[in-house]
Design a protein around this motif. Structure first.
Motif, mmCIF file in Angstrom:
data_model
loop_
_atom_site.group_PDB
_atom_site.id
_atom_site.type_symbol
_atom_site.label_atom_id
_atom_site.label_comp_id
_atom_site.label_asym_id
_atom_site.label_seq_id
_atom_site.Cartn_x
_atom_site.Cartn_y
_atom_site.Cartn_z
ATOM 1 N N LYS A 77 2.289 1.531 -3.445
ATOM 2 C CA LYS A 77 1.007 1.996 -4.195
ATOM 3 C C LYS A 77 0.686 3.570 -3.900
ATOM 4 O O LYS A 77 0.378 4.713 -5.237
ATOM 5 N N LYS A 78 0.531 3.672 -2.649
ATOM 6 C CA LYS A 78 0.165 5.364 -2.680
ATOM 7 C C LYS A 78 1.221 6.344 -2.807
ATOM 8 O O LYS A 78 1.147 7.185 -3.566
ATOM 9 N N HIS A 79 2.524 6.290 -2.654
ATOM 10 C CA HIS A 79 3.393 6.991 -2.088
ATOM 11 C C HIS A 79 4.703 6.736 -3.327
ATOM 12 O O HIS A 79 5.681 7.623 -3.421
ATOM 13 N N ALA A 87 0.802 -1.393 -0.322
ATOM 14 C CA ALA A 87 -0.084 -0.045 0.242
ATOM 15 C C ALA A 87 0.641 1.269 0.542
ATOM 16 O O ALA A 87 0.687 2.108 -0.998
#
Length: 454
Positions: free
Chosen positions: A230-232, A227
């Protein structure tokens, strides 16, 4: 350590939405004071000591989980390698100890108990032969017992007589449990450089250098790392991705240390180590393969997979070490095929092969783990797989392991389904060329030159 509001909310989100959990609280118990020449008295001492020390382990884990809102998935026990205990009873079967372990594990309510084990990297002691020969029966007739055999180290080399024997033992174990998807072989690991403080099954045992009793915690968070990328991670270089993984591993390890210290305090047992291993589950999203694909691979197994895994493993270790001075066990990334949704998909598509997995084990934290192979695979080919993996561990001064499951009556491309945490997956093809003559030579593969460090 004081946490600000954002950090608290971030941790809650990791637990609620990204599959962050404490995979196991494992109590290590020494059985050295249970040794005696009467197998019945000794096995009763084993049962009594485990029940006395671990009677509150499960409840303590559940209480901590409720109080802090942290999922604690498993409560487990590891014990002194039983071959060391069985050596004092040379005329009796070690099965007595296997049944005592299983009975104790059921009594205190843990998920698994590890330590039906032998350390034979430099040769066989009095209890080793009998214990190894009894493994198929022990894993057939017990439910919660896990077994491991260490056949090599960087300092000692590889005991090829033990490697030959373990190929046959794995086949026999699978055959004896063929009516249960060959589950016995899923509870049996062959090691090189086995750590004495590993809290993860099936390879956990309580090493002879450990204290009388200790609490070790294994934390797992592949979903959290995925995650974060994916986010950063969009548009970031691999250097920046490594830094992102390190920061994420730091946060995960801090949570694990909190749980470990609290369990230690409540049980009045010394805190040992936090094992920060990205141990996946079959749940979608909780996958090491998906982390590698998040770095830019089309699918796990593609060229570049070993490099991506090396980056991941190193960053996880560095982040963990910054968070705790008591990081131990294996700590890194696991690649158990049947337990990882992304690995299962890659193996089914043919992108991930046994050969590629072997290359990946040179840079991950364990080895060829939870791999189903055709049921007609010969004992010599299994021994050859073990020998190759042990060589990688020996030469690279790292832990490597083999946990393969010969799927009796099934061929490559079919499926094996254990259910639960052990998952399911395709039966992977093996190279059919026989290493039998090489394996039957026996003897030892000498330790590499880098073993002479002192």
């Amino acid at each position: 350590m004081l946490l600000n509001t954002n950090e608290i909310l971030e941790t809650i989100n990791m637990i609620d939405n990204e599959d962050l959990d404490v995979r196991t609280i494992t109590m290590g118990i020494s059985l050295l004071d249970c040794i005696g020449p009467d197998v019945h008295k000794a096995s009763q001492k084993v049962y009594d000591k485990i029940c006395r020390y671990a009677q509150h382990l499960v409840k303590t884990g559940e209480d901590i989980s409720r109080q802090y809102g942290i999922p604690i998935i498993n409560k487990r026990i590891s014990v002194t390698p039983i071959a060391m205990v069985a050596g004092a009873c040379p005329t009796a079967s070690p099965i007595h100890f296997a049944k005592a372990l299983d009975k104790a594990a059921h009594t205190v309510g843990v998920n698994f108990i590890g330590g039906y084990s032998a350390l034979v990297h430099k040769g066989f002691g009095p209890g080793d032969y009998a214990l190894i020969e009894s493994i198929p029966q022990a894993l057939d007739e017990t439910e919660l017992v896990c077994s491991s055999v260490n056949v090599g180290t960087t300092k000692a080399g590889i005991n090829m007589d033990a490697v030959e024997k373990m190929g046959r033992i794995i086949r026999e174990t699978a055959q004896r449990t063929a009516d249960r998807e060959c589950i016995g072989a899923a509870k049996l690991v062959v090691f090189c450089n086995a750590p004495e403080d590993n809290p993860f099954m099936a390879g956990a045992f309580h090493g002879p250098g450990e204290p009388d009793c200790v609490i070790n915690v294994g934390v797992s968070g592949p979903g959290v790392v995925r995650a974060a990328i994916k986010k950063h991670g969009g548009g970031k270089s691999l250097t920046e991705i490594a830094e992102l993984i390190k920061r994420t591993a730091f946060k995960i390890t801090r949570m694990g240390q909190l749980v470990a210290q609290e369990a230690s305090r409540r049980l009045c047992v010394p805190f040992g180590i936090v094992d920060l291993s990205l141990a996946p589950t079959p749940a979608i999203g909780d996958s090491v393969a998906y982390i590698l694909e998040g770095m830019g691979l089309e699918q796990c197994g593609a060229h570049g997979t070993t490099a991506a895994l090396a980056l991941l493993n190193d960053a996880v270790k560095k982040g963990g070490v910054m968070a705790s001075s008591s990081v131990g066990g294996l700590s890194g990334a696991f690649i158990p095929v049947t337990e990882d949704a992304g690995m299962i998909e890659a193996a089914r598509s043919g992108c991930l092969t046994l050969t590629k997995l072997e290359a990946m084990t040179a840079v991950c934290s364990v080895g060829l783990d939870m791999i189903a192979i055709p049921g007609d695979t010969s004992a010599e080919i299994i021994s050859g797989i073990i020998a190759d993996e042990m060589a990688i561990g020996m030469v690279n001064s790292k832990t490597t392991a083999v946990r393969v499951i010969p799927a009796v009556g099934k061929k490559a491309g079919e499926e094996l389904d254990f259910g639960g945490l052990l998952g399911k997956g395709p039966i992977m093809a093996v190279n059919p060329a026989s290493p039998a003559e090489f394996i039957h030579r026996g003897g030892k593969i000498p330790a590499p030159l880098q073993s002479l460090k002192n």
